[in-house]
Design a protein around this motif. Structure first.
Motif, short mmCIF file in Angstrom:
data_model
loop_
_atom_site.label_atom_id
_atom_site.label_comp_id
_atom_site.label_asym_id
_atom_site.label_seq_id
_atom_site.Cartn_x
_atom_site.Cartn_y
_atom_site.Cartn_z
N PRO A 148 0.81 -1.23 0.00
CA PRO A 148 0.00 0.00 0.00
C PRO A 148 0.83 1.27 0.00
O PRO A 148 0.37 2.32 -0.46
N ASP A 149 2.06 1.19 0.52
CA ASP A 149 2.93 2.37 0.55
C ASP A 149 4.20 2.12 -0.27
O ASP A 149 5.24 2.70 0.00
N ARG A 154 3.08 5.10 -4.44
CA ARG A 154 3.36 6.53 -4.19
C ARG A 154 3.51 7.28 -5.51
O ARG A 154 3.04 8.43 -5.64
N ALA A 181 -4.28 -2.80 -3.81
CA ALA A 181 -3.80 -2.21 -2.57
C ALA A 181 -4.82 -1.21 -2.04
O ALA A 181 -5.56 -0.58 -2.80
N ASP A 182 -4.85 -1.07 -0.72
CA ASP A 182 -5.81 -0.15 -0.10
C ASP A 182 -5.13 0.53 1.09
O ASP A 182 -4.37 -0.09 1.83
N SER A 183 -5.40 1.81 1.23
CA SER A 183 -4.88 2.59 2.36
C SER A 183 -5.61 3.92 2.38
O SER A 183 -6.23 4.32 1.38
N PRO A 184 -5.55 4.65 3.49
CA PRO A 184 -6.15 5.99 3.52
C PRO A 184 -5.59 6.90 2.44
O PRO A 184 -6.33 7.71 1.86
N ALA A 185 -4.29 6.79 2.15
CA ALA A 185 -3.68 7.65 1.13
C ALA A 185 -4.22 7.33 -0.25
O ALA A 185 -4.46 8.23 -1.07
N ILE A 186 -4.41 6.04 -0.55
CA ILE A 186 -4.96 5.64 -1.85
C ILE A 186 -6.38 6.16 -1.98
O ILE A 186 -6.76 6.73 -3.01
N ARG A 187 -7.18 5.97 -0.94
CA ARG A 187 -8.57 6.43 -1.01
C ARG A 187 -8.65 7.96 -1.12
O ARG A 187 -9.52 8.48 -1.83
N ARG A 212 -13.20 -0.71 -3.39
CA ARG A 212 -12.78 -0.76 -1.98
C ARG A 212 -13.96 -0.61 -1.04
O ARG A 212 -13.79 -0.40 0.16
N ASP A 214 -16.06 1.73 -0.56
CA ASP A 214 -16.10 3.00 0.14
C ASP A 214 -17.52 3.58 0.00
O ASP A 214 -17.96 3.87 -1.12
#
Length: 350
Positions: A148-149, A154, A181-187, A212, A214
């Protein structure tokens, strides 16, 4: 019978590429329609590898770009050449300056499936030419780290903010749809693109957020579905993933024969979903009683709405789309279990 050698096919492809380059129309479809099939045919032969490696060492950028394209296609046909190809392309990336070659290089290095492609693409993402950056955004898909990071994620997040709409579109698609991949930054990056002025980019962002699960996309999708002029085929791709009943009311206004409309209606209809779940549960329970040797299990795509029956028998692994099996068995789960049992006869002991 076609008897052209690899060298002859590539020579003809180079002639086609020179004609494309000299043309006033860089999107000359006739030229590309000639060029691409010639390289594809050549790449089926293992002799394509040494010729491709030779071409990327040429002083002529047209030959280097064609060499990259030849190596890309060769990697489709011959998995064993991928490591050697990646090594050569990484070395080329360190010295290449021609933007046309760099675009071809990005396309080629993705098909090596080699982790060394990632730092090459990360570096190329900062290139001043928008078409090179677009090529980078397209080319991460098959070398994603899954982190995810990770540096790939990125970089893609950065490219979703590119000034060029086509770069943003491809970066959003790769980040949101092709990457799992999933993360707060991706969303956050995808959510920012839901307000993009470029329609395709906006829809890719909605699709990525829907994948995801959401909940923020539901009112946006409802607004689009409620306005036929604002709806897009990607809207109907995203809608079944959410399965939100709020999206159901406007759907009858659309053509009922379209597959995507049918899928959206089925996925968002809570009664239909409950029926499918009940069918799947009774099916798998019946199979466990009738054929415990099949080791049957039901799963659902993370980024989809359909149910899948997985079978892990002693001799093979296979599966069924439960919706299709439901239709085949006229809605009877016991009949469906019998059909599966008939399809997969017991293995006789040796």
């Amino acid at each position: 019978m076609e008897t052209d050698t690899v060298a002859e096919l590539v020579t003809r492809a180079l002639s086609a590429m020179r004609a494309i380059t000299a043309s006033d129309d860089p999107d000359d479809h006739d030229g590309w329609d000639e060029y691409a099939p010639l390289l594809w045919r050549a790449s089926a032969d293992e002799a394509a590898l040494p010729l491709g490696l030779e071409l990327i060492g040429s002083a002529d950028p047209i030959e280097r770009a064609t060499g990259c394209d030849l190596l890309r296609d060769t990697n489709y046909h011959h998995e064993a050449v991928r490591t050697e190809t990646a090594t050569a392309l990484v070395a080329l990336a360190q010295r290449e300056t021609d933007e046309h070659v760099l675009r071809a290089l990005a396309r080629a290095i993705e098909k090596t499936h080699d982790p060394r492609a990632v730092p090459v693409l990360v570096t190329l993402a900062g290139h001043p030419d928008a078409e090179v950056r677009e090529g980078v955004a397209r080319s991460f898909a098959e070398v994603l780290t899954g982190l995810p990071d990770g540096p790939d994620i990125r970089t893609l997040i950065g490219l979703t903010q590119d000034q060029n709409p086509h770069v943003r579109d491809w970066a959003t698609f790769t980040l949101g749809v092709q990457s799992r991949a999933d993360s707060p930054a991706i969303r956050a990056a995808l959510w920012e693109r839901t307000a993009d002025e470029h329609d395709e980019t906006r829809m890719e962002a909605l699709h990525g957020l829907a994948s995801r699960h959401d909940p923020r996309v539901v009112p946006l999708l409802a607004e689009l579905i409620g306005n036929p002029e604002g709806a897009h085929v990607l809207t109907f791709d995203a809608e079944p993933i959410t399965g939100a009943p709020e999206l159901l009311p406007p759907l009858p206004e659309y053509e009922p024969g379209d597959d995507w409309t049918t899928d959206a209606v089925n996925a968002c209809n809570p009664v239909r979903r409950a029926r499918l779940d009940a069918f799947a549960w009774e099916l798998v329970c019946t199979l466990h009683r009738l054929r415990p040797d099949l080791d049957a299990a039901v799963s659902m795509e993370r980024c989809g709405w359909g149910r899948f029956l997985g079978i892990h028998a002693a001799s093979e692994a296979t599966g069924y789309d439960i919706e299709a099996l439901l239709t085949r068995a006229d809605g009877d789960p016991i009949r469906a279990a019998e059909l599966v049992s008939t399809d997969l006869p017991r293995t006789q002991p040796a």
